[in-house]
Design a protein around this motif. Structure first.
Motif, PDB file in Angstrom:
ATOM      1  N   LEU A 194       0.838  -1.194   0.000  1.00 60.26           N
ATOM      2  CA  LEU A 194       0.000   0.000   0.000  1.00 60.26           C
ATOM      3  C   LEU A 194       0.880   1.253   0.000  1.00 60.26           C
ATOM      4  CD1 LEU A 194      -2.634  -1.199   2.632  1.00 60.26           C
ATOM      5  CD2 LEU A 194      -2.892  -1.133   0.149  1.00 60.26           C
ATOM      6  N   PRO A 195       0.348   2.388  -0.424  1.00 66.67           N
ATOM      7  CA  PRO A 195       1.175   3.588  -0.585  1.00 66.67           C
ATOM      8  C   PRO A 195       1.502   4.320   0.702  1.00 66.67           C
ATOM      9  CG  PRO A 195      -1.085   4.055  -1.205  1.00 66.67           C
ATOM     10  CD  PRO A 195      -1.010   2.575  -0.956  1.00 66.67           C
ATOM     11  N   LEU A 238      -5.599   1.854   5.810  1.00 67.53           N
ATOM     12  CA  LEU A 238      -6.151   0.515   5.588  1.00 67.53           C
ATOM     13  C   LEU A 238      -6.523   0.314   4.127  1.00 67.53           C
ATOM     14  CD1 LEU A 238      -8.404   0.196   8.776  1.00 67.53           C
ATOM     15  CD2 LEU A 238      -6.099  -0.722   8.400  1.00 67.53           C
ATOM     16  N   PRO A 239      -6.543  -0.941   3.665  1.00 68.03           N
ATOM     17  CA  PRO A 239      -6.800  -1.212   2.243  1.00 68.03           C
ATOM     18  C   PRO A 239      -8.258  -1.091   1.827  1.00 68.03           C
ATOM     19  CG  PRO A 239      -6.452  -3.265   3.421  1.00 68.03           C
ATOM     20  CD  PRO A 239      -6.151  -2.156   4.397  1.00 68.03           C
ATOM     21  N   VAL A 240      -9.179  -1.104   2.787  1.00 68.45           N
ATOM     22  CA  VAL A 240     -10.609  -0.959   2.494  1.00 68.45           C
ATOM     23  C   VAL A 240     -11.217  -0.010   3.518  1.00 68.45           C
ATOM     24  CG1 VAL A 240     -10.799  -3.285   1.507  1.00 68.45           C
ATOM     25  CG2 VAL A 240     -11.269  -2.935   3.945  1.00 68.45           C
ATOM     26  N   ASN A 274      -2.841 -15.400  13.751  1.00 67.82           N
ATOM     27  CA  ASN A 274      -1.613 -15.792  13.059  1.00 67.82           C
ATOM     28  C   ASN A 274      -1.795 -15.874  11.542  1.00 67.82           C
ATOM     29  OD1 ASN A 274      -0.138 -16.018  15.443  1.00 67.82           O
ATOM     30  ND2 ASN A 274      -0.727 -18.158  15.737  1.00 67.82           N
ATOM     31  N   TRP A 275      -3.007 -16.150  11.095  1.00 72.19           N
ATOM     32  CA  TRP A 275      -3.260 -16.373   9.679  1.00 72.19           C
ATOM     33  C   TRP A 275      -3.906 -15.180   8.962  1.00 72.19           C
ATOM     34  CZ3 TRP A 275      -2.102 -20.380   6.350  1.00 72.19           C
ATOM     35  CH2 TRP A 275      -1.609 -21.563   6.922  1.00 72.19           C
ATOM     36  N   HIS A 276      -4.829 -14.510   9.622  1.00 73.88           N
ATOM     37  CA  HIS A 276      -5.671 -13.567   8.884  1.00 73.88           C
ATOM     38  C   HIS A 276      -4.886 -12.330   8.449  1.00 73.88           C
ATOM     39  CE1 HIS A 276      -9.117 -11.353   7.517  1.00 73.88           C
ATOM     40  NE2 HIS A 276      -9.836 -12.445   7.675  1.00 73.88           N
ATOM     41  N   PRO A 277      -4.917 -11.986   7.156  1.00 73.75           N
ATOM     42  CA  PRO A 277      -4.136 -10.833   6.682  1.00 73.75           C
ATOM     43  C   PRO A 277      -4.585  -9.500   7.269  1.00 73.75           C
ATOM     44  CG  PRO A 277      -5.531 -11.725   4.927  1.00 73.75           C
ATOM     45  CD  PRO A 277      -5.572 -12.712   6.043  1.00 73.75           C
ATOM     46  N   PHE A 278      -5.857  -9.380   7.653  1.00 76.96           N
ATOM     47  CA  PHE A 278      -6.310  -8.114   8.219  1.00 76.96           C
ATOM     48  C   PHE A 278      -5.855  -7.922   9.660  1.00 76.96           C
ATOM     49  CE2 PHE A 278      -8.518  -7.382   4.397  1.00 76.96           C
ATOM     50  CZ  PHE A 278      -8.855  -6.030   4.382  1.00 76.96           C
ATOM     51  N   PHE A 279      -5.437  -8.986  10.317  1.00 74.26           N
ATOM     52  CA  PHE A 279      -4.834  -8.813  11.643  1.00 74.26           C
ATOM     53  C   PHE A 279      -3.541  -8.008  11.519  1.00 74.26           C
ATOM     54  CE2 PHE A 279      -2.320  -9.879  15.349  1.00 74.26           C
ATOM     55  CZ  PHE A 279      -3.255  -9.856  16.367  1.00 74.26           C
ATOM     56  N   LEU A 280      -2.739  -8.317  10.511  1.00 75.11           N
ATOM     57  CA  LEU A 280      -1.497  -7.571  10.308  1.00 75.11           C
ATOM     58  C   LEU A 280      -1.767  -6.123   9.917  1.00 75.11           C
ATOM     59  CD1 LEU A 280       0.678 -10.220   8.418  1.00 75.11           C
ATOM     60  CD2 LEU A 280       0.784  -9.567  10.823  1.00 75.11           C
ATOM     61  N   GLN A 281      -2.899  -5.869   9.259  1.00 73.75           N
ATOM     62  CA  GLN A 281      -3.256  -4.488   8.952  1.00 73.75           C
ATOM     63  C   GLN A 281      -3.518  -3.687  10.223  1.00 73.75           C
ATOM     64  OE1 GLN A 281      -3.402  -2.871   5.753  1.00 73.75           O
ATOM     65  NE2 GLN A 281      -2.131  -4.684   5.419  1.00 73.75           N
ATOM     66  N   GLY A 282      -3.906  -4.377  11.286  1.00 76.21           N
ATOM     67  CA  GLY A 282      -4.059  -3.703  12.573  1.00 76.21           C
ATOM     68  C   GLY A 282      -2.746  -3.545  13.310  1.00 76.21           C
ATOM     69  N   THR A 283      -1.902  -4.583  13.274  1.00 75.33           N
ATOM     70  CA  THR A 283      -0.636  -4.487  14.011  1.00 75.33           C
ATOM     71  C   THR A 283       0.303  -3.465  13.370  1.00 75.33           C
ATOM     72  OG1 THR A 283       0.336  -6.364  12.811  1.00 75.33           O
ATOM     73  CG2 THR A 283      -0.740  -6.846  14.905  1.00 75.33           C
ATOM     74  N   LYS A 284       0.107  -3.165  12.084  1.00 73.59           N
ATOM     75  CA  LYS A 284       0.990  -2.173  11.458  1.00 73.59           C
ATOM     76  C   LYS A 284       0.779  -0.777  12.044  1.00 73.59           C
ATOM     77  CE  LYS A 284      -1.684  -0.555   7.433  1.00 73.59           C
ATOM     78  NZ  LYS A 284      -1.863  -0.686   5.967  1.00 73.59           N
TER      79      LYS A 284
END
Length: 380
Positions: A35-36, A57-59, A190-200
């Motif tokens: 993402l930018p 966030l992406p969405v 551990n798996w869900h990609p949107f969890f990492l969008q929160g930890t970022k």
């Protein structure tokens, strides 16, 4: 720019319009495409939570499920003569950094009509998912190893989750969760990609804490590595947006008794290498097969970072030394502080640079372990 799910191992892409997807067709973990990033003008300063960075966030999340996560203190101190700033993530609503990822993940799932989830956790992730599911009106089933700290099990049950203790180790619990995911949505931190969008958001928040600058290095602990990946994602976006000049070095600690990431890093490998395991007081990092191991290794290397394996005695000593400073950190998060001296001795932490040490969870989450560690210190 239209974001998509990405299997980094094969290059396969999947649309975000498939909201119930949590892994690739080949069984690999997914991330969100690069993402930018955002600028300081995009920070919504009217919000006192991670949602001040929602533009990153992406969405669009129309109705965030938030309990006020984020905006945790950054406290100056020192460790082994090294000036550091402690990021106190236990000020999160459920007492650990996991709330950042959970808030975004559960918000995304609730927006798409998910009404029941299963999650596997050694404690903090489970209590976090339980809390946010309660806030969202989603039923939560939490699978945890039978050795999980009673305080963490109690916390999940207090939120109304159906907690089931699984015989065996952390890996047995993960296997059981994968089996149950056949008929219940798997909301895995551990798996869900949107969890990492929160930890970022941890990276964005540290950037804002420091006057919209990046530190020279971040010292953290890793089990599955979501803090490492979150910091790498966030700071990479800030670099892409021209808000920082370079990535901070990611200096990552693991307990020596369970250090698969460290073993692969030291071997120069990109995948798991054979290593021995033993019980550790840092129960939150007792993950023998991290799902995103190649991605975590890549993040550390791209940042110019390093890894260290910390012995049990040093972890316990760090718990006591932090407490003597008024910082009540559970053994898992104290592992990061224990590594500062080792990184400094190697030259990874240099004089005159800015170091942030992430303390991920409260000692209140591991009352039994804290009692034993304190008693052993008093006996000396």
């Amino acid at each position: 720019m239209t974001a998509y799910y990405l299997d980094e191992r094969s290059g396969t892409r999947y649309p975000l319009t498939d909201p119930l997807r949590w892994r690739s067709d080949s069984g690999a973990p997914l991330s969100v495409s690069p993402l930018p990033g955002i600028t300081r003008a995009d920070v919504d300063t009217a919000r006192r939570s991670i949602w001040r960075y929602r533009a990153a966030l992406p969405v669009e999340i129309r109705e965030p499920v938030s309990l006020g996560e984020g905006c945790t203190p950054l406290v100056d101190g020192e460790w082994d003569g090294v000036p550091v700033s402690y990021k106190l993530e236990w000020f999160a609503p459920t007492g650990s950094f996991k709330d950042r990822g959970t808030s975004v993940m559960i918000s995304f799932l609730a927006q798409h009509g998910v009404r029941e989830v299963v999650e596997d956790s050694s404690g903090n992730g489970g209590s976090s998912v339980s809390a946010y599911c309660a806030a969202a009106g989603i039923r939560a089933r939490i699978l945890a190893p039978e050795s999980t700290s009673p305080a963490k099990v109690l916390q999940s049950r207090a939120y109304g989750a159906d907690v089931r203790l699984v015989p065996g180790d952390r890996e047995a619990t993960a296997a059981e969760a994968l089996r149950q995911s056949a008929d219940t949505y798997y909301a895995s931190h551990n798996w869900h990609p949107f969890f990492l969008q929160g930890t970022k958001t941890l990276a964005y928040e540290i950037w804002e804490d420091l006057g919209f600058r990046a530190p020279d290095q971040i010292v953290t602990v890793a089990g599955a590595g979501s803090t490492v990946l979150g910091c790498f994602l966030g700071f990479s976006e800030l670099l892409a947006a021209g808000q920082i000049e370079r990535l901070p070095r990611l200096l990552v600690a693991q307990p020596a008794n369970c250090a698969p990431l460290h073993a692969s890093f030291r071997a120069g490998a990109e995948t798991a290498v054979p290593t021995d395991f033993a019980p550790t007081v840092a129960e939150g990092t007792a993950i023998q097969r991290p799902v995103r191991l190649p991605e975590v290794l890549r993040a550390v290397r791209r940042s110019g970072g390093d890894m260290a394996a910390i012995g049990e005695a040093a972890i316990e000593d760090a718990v006591r030394r932090l407490a003597a400073r008024g910082l009540y950190a559970e053994p898992t998060s104290a592992t990061a502080a224990a590594a500062v001296g080792e990184f400094a001795a190697r030259g990874a932490v240099r004089p005159g640079t800015r170091t942030v040490v992430v303390l991920t969870g409260s000692g209140l989450k591991a009352a039994g372990a804290m009692e034993r560690v304190t008693a052993r210190g008093s006996a000396r």
